[in-house]
Design a protein around this motif. Structure first.
Motif: not given
Length: 94
Positions: A14-17, A35-46
């Motif tokens: 979603v962040s990339l799209i 920006i918001v979903t990118g930060h959420m995704a990185r936290a989720e992946i970590r």
């Protein structure tokens, strides 16, 4: 040894799209969502590094989002400075 199957984070996609959409269809709104979903995704992946992947997608969405937001701010500041200077110049000529 078999490695467990890792799923791509949907938030990273979603962040990339939305980062791409932020440069095309919805400039400011798409960038903020990226920006918001990118930060959420990185936290989720970590948090779930064994089960999720897609950090590169999230980073790409973040970069596209931040570049669009910073570019928009610079354009607005440029317009204000240009037209403010023009108004100041016109006022000084009277």
């Amino acid at each position: 040894m078999n490695q467990p199957y890792r799923q791509t984070s949907s938030l990273a996609v979603v962040s990339l799209i939305m980062g791409i959409v932020g440069w095309t269809v919805f400039p400011f709104l798409g960038s903020l969502i990226a920006i918001v979903t990118g930060h959420m995704a990185r936290a989720e992946i970590r948090r779930q590094s064994q089960a999720l992947e897609g950090d590169g997608l999230a980073v790409a969405g973040l970069v596209l989002g931040w570049l669009a937001v910073i570019g928009s701010i610079l354009v607005v500041v440029g317009f204000v400075l240009f037209f403010g200077g023009l108004a100041l110049f016109a006022a000084s000529q009277s």
